[in-house]
Scaffold this motif. Structure first.
Motif, PDB file in Angstrom:
ATOM      1  N   HIS A   1      37.680  50.785  16.809  1.00 26.00           N
ATOM      2  CA  HIS A   1      37.317  51.454  15.562  1.00 26.00           C
ATOM      3  C   HIS A   1      35.902  51.042  15.165  1.00 26.00           C
ATOM      4  O   HIS A   1      35.393  50.003  15.576  1.00 26.00           O
ATOM      5  N   ARG A   2      35.300  51.896  14.376  1.00 26.33           N
ATOM      6  CA  ARG A   2      33.981  51.594  13.820  1.00 26.33           C
ATOM      7  C   ARG A   2      33.872  52.298  12.462  1.00 26.33           C
ATOM      8  O   ARG A   2      34.681  53.163  12.121  1.00 26.33           O
ATOM      9  N   ARG A   3      32.868  51.900  11.696  1.00 31.03           N
ATOM     10  CA  ARG A   3      32.655  52.482  10.374  1.00 31.03           C
ATOM     11  C   ARG A   3      31.453  53.418  10.442  1.00 31.03           C
ATOM     12  O   ARG A   3      30.359  53.001  10.847  1.00 31.03           O
ATOM     13  N   PRO A   4      31.633  54.686  10.058  1.00 27.68           N
ATOM     14  CA  PRO A   4      30.488  55.608  10.060  1.00 27.68           C
ATOM     15  C   PRO A   4      29.359  55.092   9.182  1.00 27.68           C
ATOM     16  O   PRO A   4      29.592  54.385   8.184  1.00 27.68           O
ATOM     17  N   LEU A   5      28.141  55.443   9.519  1.00 27.70           N
ATOM     18  CA  LEU A   5      26.972  54.962   8.788  1.00 27.70           C
ATOM     19  C   LEU A   5      26.974  55.409   7.336  1.00 27.70           C
ATOM     20  O   LEU A   5      26.353  54.771   6.480  1.00 27.70           O
ATOM     21  N   THR A   6      27.681  56.487   7.048  1.00 31.07           N
ATOM     22  CA  THR A   6      27.711  57.023   5.686  1.00 31.07           C
ATOM     23  C   THR A   6      28.737  56.332   4.796  1.00 31.07           C
ATOM     24  O   THR A   6      28.784  56.601   3.592  1.00 31.07           O
ATOM     25  N   GLU A   7      29.559  55.436   5.359  1.00 32.95           N
ATOM     26  CA  GLU A   7      30.675  54.852   4.616  1.00 32.95           C
ATOM     27  C   GLU A   7      30.438  53.385   4.260  1.00 32.95           C
ATOM     28  O   GLU A   7      29.895  52.633   5.056  1.00 32.95           O
ATOM     29  N   THR A   8      30.869  53.016   3.069  1.00 36.30           N
ATOM     30  CA  THR A   8      30.793  51.628   2.630  1.00 36.30           C
ATOM     31  C   THR A   8      32.176  51.055   2.311  1.00 36.30           C
ATOM     32  O   THR A   8      32.334  49.839   2.222  1.00 36.30           O
ATOM     33  N   ASP A   9      33.176  51.903   2.126  1.00 39.45           N
ATOM     34  CA  ASP A   9      34.538  51.453   1.869  1.00 39.45           C
ATOM     35  C   ASP A   9      35.061  50.734   3.106  1.00 39.45           C
ATOM     36  O   ASP A   9      34.996  51.267   4.224  1.00 39.45           O
ATOM     37  N   GLY A  10      35.618  49.534   2.915  1.00 38.83           N
ATOM     38  CA  GLY A  10      36.110  48.746   4.040  1.00 38.83           C
ATOM     39  C   GLY A  10      37.178  49.444   4.847  1.00 38.83           C
ATOM     40  O   GLY A  10      37.302  49.215   6.060  1.00 38.83           O
ATOM     41  N   ASN A  11      37.972  50.304   4.210  1.00 38.94           N
ATOM     42  CA  ASN A  11      39.051  50.989   4.909  1.00 38.94           C
ATOM     43  C   ASN A  11      38.613  52.269   5.611  1.00 38.94           C
ATOM     44  O   ASN A  11      39.419  52.879   6.325  1.00 38.94           O
ATOM     45  N   HIS A  12      37.391  52.669   5.431  1.00 35.71           N
ATOM     46  CA  HIS A  12      36.917  53.902   6.057  1.00 35.71           C
ATOM     47  C   HIS A  12      36.462  53.621   7.491  1.00 35.71           C
ATOM     48  O   HIS A  12      35.288  53.518   7.795  1.00 35.71           O
ATOM     49  N   ARG A  13      37.477  53.523   8.352  1.00 30.73           N
ATOM     50  CA  ARG A  13      37.242  53.237   9.770  1.00 30.73           C
ATOM     51  C   ARG A  13      37.807  54.382  10.604  1.00 30.73           C
ATOM     52  O   ARG A  13      38.816  54.986  10.242  1.00 30.73           O
ATOM     53  N   VAL A  14      37.148  54.670  11.723  1.00 31.99           N
ATOM     54  CA  VAL A  14      37.562  55.772  12.584  1.00 31.99           C
ATOM     55  C   VAL A  14      37.774  55.268  14.001  1.00 31.99           C
ATOM     56  O   VAL A  14      37.150  54.290  14.443  1.00 31.99           O
ATOM     57  N   THR A  15      38.653  55.941  14.734  1.00 29.43           N
ATOM     58  CA  THR A  15      38.982  55.538  16.101  1.00 29.43           C
ATOM     59  C   THR A  15      38.098  56.272  17.098  1.00 29.43           C
ATOM     60  O   THR A  15      37.940  57.491  17.032  1.00 29.43           O
ATOM     61  N   CYS A  16      37.537  55.509  18.035  1.00 29.75           N
ATOM     62  CA  CYS A  16      36.582  56.037  19.003  1.00 29.75           C
ATOM     63  C   CYS A  16      36.929  55.553  20.409  1.00 29.75           C
ATOM     64  O   CYS A  16      37.680  54.593  20.580  1.00 29.75           O
ATOM     65  N   ILE A  17      36.335  56.211  21.403  1.00 30.50           N
ATOM     66  CA  ILE A  17      36.535  55.809  22.795  1.00 30.50           C
ATOM     67  C   ILE A  17      35.234  55.998  23.562  1.00 30.50           C
ATOM     68  O   ILE A  17      34.530  56.991  23.380  1.00 30.50           O
ATOM     69  N   ASP A  18      34.896  55.014  24.388  1.00 28.88           N
ATOM     70  CA  ASP A  18      33.734  55.094  25.266  1.00 28.88           C
ATOM     71  C   ASP A  18      34.078  54.437  26.589  1.00 28.88           C
ATOM     72  O   ASP A  18      35.045  53.668  26.686  1.00 28.88           O
ATOM     73  N   GLU A  19      33.283  54.739  27.610  1.00 24.47           N
ATOM     74  CA  GLU A  19      33.526  54.121  28.916  1.00 24.47           C
ATOM     75  C   GLU A  19      33.052  52.677  28.906  1.00 24.47           C
ATOM     76  O   GLU A  19      32.108  52.304  28.198  1.00 24.47           O
ATOM     77  N   MET A  20      33.725  51.875  29.725  1.00 22.65           N
ATOM     78  CA  MET A  20      33.382  50.470  29.872  1.00 22.65           C
ATOM     79  C   MET A  20      33.085  50.214  31.347  1.00 22.65           C
ATOM     80  O   MET A  20      33.841  50.650  32.224  1.00 22.65           O
ATOM     81  N   PHE A  21      31.996  49.508  31.615  1.00 21.62           N
ATOM     82  CA  PHE A  21      31.541  49.297  32.985  1.00 21.62           C
ATOM     83  C   PHE A  21      31.396  47.804  33.291  1.00 21.62           C
ATOM     84  O   PHE A  21      31.211  46.984  32.384  1.00 21.62           O
ATOM     85  N   PHE A  22      31.458  47.483  34.585  1.00 19.85           N
ATOM     86  CA  PHE A  22      31.317  46.111  35.069  1.00 19.85           C
ATOM     87  C   PHE A  22      30.109  46.031  35.997  1.00 19.85           C
ATOM     88  O   PHE A  22      29.774  46.999  36.691  1.00 19.85           O
ATOM     89  N   ASP A  23      29.465  44.865  36.040  1.00 18.67           N
ATOM     90  CA  ASP A  23      28.377  44.689  36.996  1.00 18.67           C
ATOM     91  C   ASP A  23      28.926  44.160  38.318  1.00 18.67           C
ATOM     92  O   ASP A  23      30.146  43.999  38.492  1.00 18.67           O
TER      93      ASP A  23
END
Length: 331
Positions: A288-310
């Motif tokens: 989860h992360r907080r959008p740049l427009t939000e300041t409320d602690g509970n305003h969190r959204v679920t996201c997904i990105d790829e994860m890589f290894f060296d």
């Protein structure tokens, strides 16, 4: 002339109606987008069951409103289906508030959903880590024990933020803890109790440097990757760090952060899980992360990105995106 005029008007109305009712070409999403669905959700547990991806998050709201959990499923990581109220406090009657941070495993054709409840602040309060069970990943889940599995502050660890891990030998361990302490304990085969380690202890502290909460574990190339969240959950410094060990008990020497805020994307990125899709050998971090427009602690959204290894097996810093991930079908 009047009849001709009426005929023209009627023809125009028919043509307009046909144009309005003409099927529109459906547009297939190329990527999941971030967030991957609407609404305030945090602490996502991502996993694959059979031919679907599943994500189980916390409903991110004031504690007294956190009395249920939803789940989401997808066959391709891009198109998601919402499963509402897979469990709530009417099914788990000892939980009154703060139903948090689900973790789920499938065992013996049953789905066991672990969660934190009531946000207890001392051993004198009632709550902790509980379990619900269902026949299907979308529930409905019902209370498994009728009481918390872990309800005290062993080794200083608040009983929240549990993750259930199956080791190579089939043993199940529960990693958990808030208040900057992390414990590991061994689960009984029926998940109804904690069983002692060889030295007779029930709870072994494995807290790495800078640990705050949100533990997660996976195995890659025979190594144990232990991950956790650092910083304050309402602050911009919330982030994810990790360690690598030869044993599920560590020692876990901190290597560094792999997920943190990006001033162009979002703040407070943390409390994550990892999905490994074996067929494509792709690794995904769900967080989860907080959008740049939000300041409320509970305003969190679920996201997904790829994860890589060296080439040395170290996790590369995660690049947060607004695009998310591409389609990866399990069928």
């Amino acid at each position: 002339m009047k009849n001709c005029y009426l005929l023209v008007i009627a023809s125009i109305l028919i043509l307009q109606s046909c144009a309005q009712n003409k099927p529109t070409e459906s547009k297939t999403k190329a990527t999941s987008g971030n967030p991957i669905w609407e609404g305030w959700y945090a602490d996502p547990e991502g996993i694959i069951f059979d031919d679907k991806y599943w994500i189980y998050p916390t409903y991110s709201a004031p504690y007294d409103e956190q009395v249920f959990m939803d789940a989401y499923s997808s066959s391709d990581l891009v198109n998601w289906t919402k499963h509402e109220r897979i469990v709530d406090t009417s099914a788990v009657k000892w939980v009154k508030r703060a139903m948090w941070a689900p973790a789920i495993v499938k065992k013996d054709s049953k789905y066991f959903l672990f969660f934190g409840g009531n946000d207890i602040q001392s051993d004198n309060e009632y709550g902790g880590i509980g379990i619900a069970v269902a026949d299907k990943p979308e529930g409905p889940f019902k209370d498994y024990l009728g009481k918390p599995l872990i309800d005290k502050f062993y080794n200083g660890a608040q009983p929240i933020d549990q993750f259930v891990f199956q080791d190579k030998d089939g043993s199940y361990y529960i990693y958990y803890g808030g208040w900057r302490h992390c414990n590991v304990a061994k689960l009984s085969d029926d998940f109804k109790s904690i069983v002692p380690f060889e030295d007779g202890t029930l709870y072994r502290e494995v807290t790495p440097e800078s640990y705050v909460e949100g533990p997660f574990m996976f195995i890659r190339d025979g190594k144990y990757y232990f991950m956790w969240s650092e910083g304050g959950w309402t602050g911009p410094d919330y982030s994810v760090a990790y360690a690598i060990a030869d044993s599920p008990f560590g020692p876990f020497k901190r290597i560094g952060k792999i997920l943190q805020q990006d001033p162009n994307i979002g703040r407070g990125a943390g409390h994550h899980s990892v999905i490994h899709e074996n067929k494509s050998d792709k690794w995904y971090i769900v967080y989860h992360r907080r959008p740049l427009t939000e300041t409320d602690g509970n305003h969190r959204v679920t996201c997904i990105d790829e994860m890589f290894f060296d080439e040395n097996g170290l996790i590369k810093p995660v690049v947060m995106t607004n695009e998310g991930v591409e389609i990866n079908s399990l069928k």
